[in-house]
Design a protein around this motif. Structure first.
Motif, PDB file in Angstrom:
ATOM      1  N   TYR A   1       0.830  -1.201   0.000  1.00 11.57           N
ATOM      2  CA  TYR A   1       0.000   0.000   0.000  1.00 11.57           C
ATOM      3  C   TYR A   1       0.868   1.255   0.000  1.00 11.57           C
ATOM      4  O   TYR A   1       0.419   2.327   0.396  1.00 11.57           O
ATOM      5  CB  TYR A   1      -0.934  -0.030   1.214  1.00 11.57           C
ATOM      6  N   HIS A   2       2.120   1.101  -0.445  1.00 11.98           N
ATOM      7  CA  HIS A   2       3.086   2.196  -0.566  1.00 11.98           C
ATOM      8  C   HIS A   2       3.443   2.822   0.785  1.00 11.98           C
ATOM      9  O   HIS A   2       3.785   3.999   0.855  1.00 11.98           O
ATOM     10  CB  HIS A   2       2.583   3.259  -1.553  1.00 11.98           C
ATOM     11  N   GLY A   3       3.377   2.014   1.831  1.00 11.81           N
ATOM     12  CA  GLY A   3       3.760   2.477   3.154  1.00 11.81           C
ATOM     13  C   GLY A   3       5.129   1.949   3.543  1.00 11.81           C
ATOM     14  O   GLY A   3       5.720   1.128   2.843  1.00 11.81           O
ATOM     15  N   ASN A   4       5.614   2.426   4.648  1.00 14.10           N
ATOM     16  CA  ASN A   4       6.939   2.062   5.134  1.00 14.10           C
ATOM     17  C   ASN A   4       6.796   1.254   6.431  1.00 14.10           C
ATOM     18  O   ASN A   4       6.276   1.774   7.422  1.00 14.10           O
ATOM     19  CB  ASN A   4       7.751   3.333   5.388  1.00 14.10           C
ATOM     20  N   PRO A   5       7.270   0.009   6.456  1.00 12.51           N
ATOM     21  CA  PRO A   5       7.147  -0.802   7.670  1.00 12.51           C
ATOM     22  C   PRO A   5       7.957  -0.263   8.854  1.00 12.51           C
ATOM     23  O   PRO A   5       7.752  -0.687   9.986  1.00 12.51           O
ATOM     24  CB  PRO A   5       7.649  -2.183   7.241  1.00 12.51           C
ATOM     25  N   GLN A   6       8.848   0.680   8.596  1.00 14.82           N
ATOM     26  CA  GLN A   6       9.633   1.291   9.670  1.00 14.82           C
ATOM     27  C   GLN A   6       8.940   2.525  10.253  1.00 14.82           C
ATOM     28  O   GLN A   6       9.503   3.188  11.133  1.00 14.82           O
ATOM     29  CB  GLN A   6      11.026   1.678   9.152  1.00 14.82           C
ATOM     30  N   GLN A   7       7.735   2.838   9.757  1.00 19.78           N
ATOM     31  CA  GLN A   7       7.033   4.037  10.214  1.00 19.78           C
ATOM     32  C   GLN A   7       5.603   3.716  10.653  1.00 19.78           C
ATOM     33  O   GLN A   7       4.655   4.427  10.307  1.00 19.78           O
ATOM     34  CB  GLN A   7       7.024   5.093   9.109  1.00 19.78           C
ATOM     35  N   ILE A   8       5.453   2.687  11.445  1.00 22.28           N
ATOM     36  CA  ILE A   8       4.126   2.293  11.923  1.00 22.28           C
ATOM     37  C   ILE A   8       3.899   2.865  13.319  1.00 22.28           C
ATOM     38  O   ILE A   8       4.663   2.608  14.249  1.00 22.28           O
ATOM     39  CB  ILE A   8       3.971   0.757  11.943  1.00 22.28           C
ATOM     40  N   PHE A   9       2.843   3.645  13.434  1.00 22.71           N
ATOM     41  CA  PHE A   9       2.383   4.176  14.715  1.00 22.71           C
ATOM     42  C   PHE A   9       1.065   3.505  15.045  1.00 22.71           C
ATOM     43  O   PHE A   9       0.249   3.265  14.153  1.00 22.71           O
ATOM     44  CB  PHE A   9       2.152   5.696  14.625  1.00 22.71           C
ATOM     45  N   VAL A  10       0.845   3.225  16.318  1.00 22.13           N
ATOM     46  CA  VAL A  10      -0.424   2.658  16.764  1.00 22.13           C
ATOM     47  C   VAL A  10      -1.074   3.680  17.676  1.00 22.13           C
ATOM     48  O   VAL A  10      -0.462   4.152  18.638  1.00 22.13           O
ATOM     49  CB  VAL A  10      -0.220   1.319  17.498  1.00 22.13           C
ATOM     50  N   MET A  11      -2.327   4.026  17.341  1.00 22.63           N
ATOM     51  CA  MET A  11      -3.066   5.017  18.109  1.00 22.63           C
ATOM     52  C   MET A  11      -4.400   4.410  18.511  1.00 22.63           C
ATOM     53  O   MET A  11      -5.009   3.670  17.734  1.00 22.63           O
ATOM     54  CB  MET A  11      -3.299   6.266  17.251  1.00 22.63           C
TER      55      MET A  11
END
Length: 181
Positions: A30-40
């Motif tokens: 989905y064109h995201g970065n696995p090193q930039q995952i935030f959980v809110m």
């Protein structure tokens, strides 16, 4: 995550852990970065977000780790520390914890198990703890104590009070791009 009473509290945590693990494995699609995952999460969702970040056993059971999370943003969390008598008493007014976790008074050992704050450790991902000015003082206190405990062990944590909002309205205020904490 599934809700109680259709499931139990451990399954809720696993639902969040599975979602985060799936996201980490598939985010590039989905064109995201696995090193930039935030959980809110908000309220009980904040409690669950904090729990998967602080208690590694749930992610570990999926061959993952909290280290894959870039940050955690718990908003107006409920139940960070159920061993705190004031926090516990807040939900006892409506028998909330009894309905969610255990019939009758919750034993001290289970209250500890249910409390993300009891799993605070120095390897926690960075936290941005948020709470609302007009929500119950016990919820504010829980957020402040979680932030303090994270900082005490050397984990990275900051706290923001959202002025003019209560426990419910804070969610809408956070979706407003003009909101400045």
């Amino acid at each position: 995550y599934r809700l109680i009473p259709q499931t139990d509290w451990k399954s809720q945590i696993m639902d969040v852990a599975r979602a985060v693990t799936w996201l980490h494995a598939n985010i590039k699609n989905y064109h995201g970065n696995p090193q930039q995952i935030f959980v809110m999460g908000h309220s009980s969702g904040a409690q669950l977000a904090a729990r998967i970040a602080l208690d590694p056993k749930f992610l570990k059971s999926l061959n993952a780790s909290p280290s894959m999370l870039c940050g955690i943003i718990p908003v107006s969390g409920a139940g960070y520390d159920l061993t705190d008598e004031e926090t516990y008493a807040l939900a006892q007014k409506d028998d909330l914890f009894e309905k969610l976790f255990h019939k009758g008074d919750i034993p001290a050992s289970l209250r500890r198990q249910l409390s993300p704050q009891k799993f605070v450790n120095s390897k926690a991902p960075p936290f941005l703890v948020m709470y609302s000015e007009k929500e119950e003082k016990e919820l504010q206190k829980g957020s402040i104590r979680l932030n303090d405990e994270l900082n005490k062990v050397g984990a990275s944590s900051q706290i923001i009070e959202i002025y003019g909002e209560d426990h419910k309205s804070v969610v809408l205020s956070l979706s407003n791009p003009q909101m400045v904490p």
